[in-house]
Scaffold this motif. Structure first.
Motif, PDB file in Angstrom:
ATOM      1  N   ASN A   5       0.841  -1.203   0.000  1.00  0.00           N
ATOM      2  CA  ASN A   5       0.000   0.000   0.000  1.00  0.00           C
ATOM      3  C   ASN A   5       0.877   1.255   0.000  1.00  0.00           C
ATOM      4  O   ASN A   5       1.913   1.302   0.650  1.00  0.00           O
ATOM      5  CB  ASN A   5      -0.882  -0.057   1.254  1.00  0.00           C
ATOM      6  CG  ASN A   5      -1.791   1.125   1.397  1.00  0.00           C
ATOM      7  OD1 ASN A   5      -1.393   2.262   1.201  1.00  0.00           O
ATOM      8  ND2 ASN A   5      -3.023   0.832   1.769  1.00  0.00           N
ATOM      9  N   ARG A   7       0.619   3.999   1.488  1.00  0.00           N
ATOM     10  CA  ARG A   7       0.753   4.663   2.779  1.00  0.00           C
ATOM     11  C   ARG A   7       1.665   3.871   3.733  1.00  0.00           C
ATOM     12  O   ARG A   7       1.901   4.283   4.860  1.00  0.00           O
ATOM     13  CB  ARG A   7      -0.626   4.869   3.406  1.00  0.00           C
ATOM     14  CG  ARG A   7      -1.466   5.915   2.653  1.00  0.00           C
ATOM     15  CD  ARG A   7      -2.811   6.166   3.306  1.00  0.00           C
ATOM     16  NE  ARG A   7      -3.747   5.050   3.224  1.00  0.00           N
ATOM     17  CZ  ARG A   7      -4.455   4.737   2.123  1.00  0.00           C
ATOM     18  NH1 ARG A   7      -4.321   5.445   1.027  1.00  0.00           N
ATOM     19  NH2 ARG A   7      -5.276   3.723   2.124  1.00  0.00           N
ATOM     20  N   THR A   8       2.164   2.736   3.270  1.00  0.00           N
ATOM     21  CA  THR A   8       3.032   1.893   4.100  1.00  0.00           C
ATOM     22  C   THR A   8       4.478   2.185   3.750  1.00  0.00           C
ATOM     23  O   THR A   8       4.829   2.364   2.586  1.00  0.00           O
ATOM     24  CB  THR A   8       2.728   0.400   3.851  1.00  0.00           C
ATOM     25  OG1 THR A   8       1.345   0.181   4.090  1.00  0.00           O
ATOM     26  CG2 THR A   8       3.549  -0.493   4.731  1.00  0.00           C
ATOM     27  N   HIS A   9       5.322   2.238   4.761  1.00  0.00           N
ATOM     28  CA  HIS A   9       6.726   2.577   4.536  1.00  0.00           C
ATOM     29  C   HIS A   9       7.682   1.464   4.963  1.00  0.00           C
ATOM     30  O   HIS A   9       8.870   1.700   5.124  1.00  0.00           O
ATOM     31  CB  HIS A   9       7.075   3.877   5.265  1.00  0.00           C
ATOM     32  CG  HIS A   9       6.242   5.019   4.781  1.00  0.00           C
ATOM     33  ND1 HIS A   9       6.497   5.672   3.606  1.00  0.00           N
ATOM     34  CD2 HIS A   9       5.130   5.586   5.294  1.00  0.00           C
ATOM     35  CE1 HIS A   9       5.587   6.617   3.421  1.00  0.00           C
ATOM     36  NE2 HIS A   9       4.733   6.585   4.436  1.00  0.00           N
TER      37      HIS A   9
END
Length: 194
Positions: A5, A7-9
């Motif tokens: 995703n 928004r995932t880091h």
């Protein structure tokens, strides 16, 4: 790899091999396509683990009297899973319930010679070879049957006879020796004149 995703880091990479160095890159993607990859990460070595691949082609035979020669195909470095790699050799006379264990502490080893004066010539042994490293003992190969070394033939050929063929030649004949524990594999005969 699984798409993460936007928004995932961070992500967890799975199914890596133990004790192997890896480097990683990240690419961004959207509905238009995939961008340039990041610079490679620093090299990271996965943790060691117990080896899970056993040696292949376990066989052997030959050798001298009172010896059992055991051979195998060495395990490649990428499957050793850690430092302190070596081999565990298990053997027992066919029909016995007690295993004899020997440790071969060499990465390059592909042979082990078991010596014991009580071994009779051409005795069958059950043999299996396993692996270990600093993390513990791993998988053993399946059982192979290996025969101990031979002794010189204990039986003389029977029925030796000679027939004069010419003034300079004599034809010598005899009955061949059948294979058994006392003769082993007869590879040839020697004719001697007295």
């Amino acid at each position: 790899p699984e798409v993460v995703n936007g928004r995932t880091h961070k992500a967890t990479v799975i199914d890596l091999s133990p004790w192997v160095e890896y480097e990683f890159r990240v690419v961004a993607s959207n509905s238009v396509g995939i961008g340039e990859p990041s610079r490679p990460s620093a090299l990271l070595k996965t943790k060691a683990a117990v080896p899970v691949v056993a040696p292949t082609n376990v066989s052997g035979g030959g050798g001298s009297r009172s010896e059992l020669v055991i051979t195998w195909e060495p395990v490649p470095e990428e499957l050793q899973n850690g430092e302190g790699f070596g081999y565990v050799v298990m053997l027992r006379p066919l029909g016995s319930t007690t295993w004899t264990k020997a440790v071969v502490a060499s990465v390059e080893a592909s042979k082990y010679v078991y010596r014991n004066e009580s071994i009779t010539p051409l005795s069958p042994f059950e043999v299996k070879v396993g692996v270990y490293n600093n993390e513990g003992e791993g998988t053993l190969s399946s059982i192979s049957i290996v025969y101990s070394g031979e002794d010189e033939p204990q039986i003389a050929p029977a029925g030796a006879s000679a027939l004069s063929v010419s003034a300079a030649e004599v034809e010598v004949s005899w009955q061949p020796i059948a294979w058994n524990r006392n003769t082993g594999r007869v590879l040839g005969y020697e004719v001697r004149q007295l």
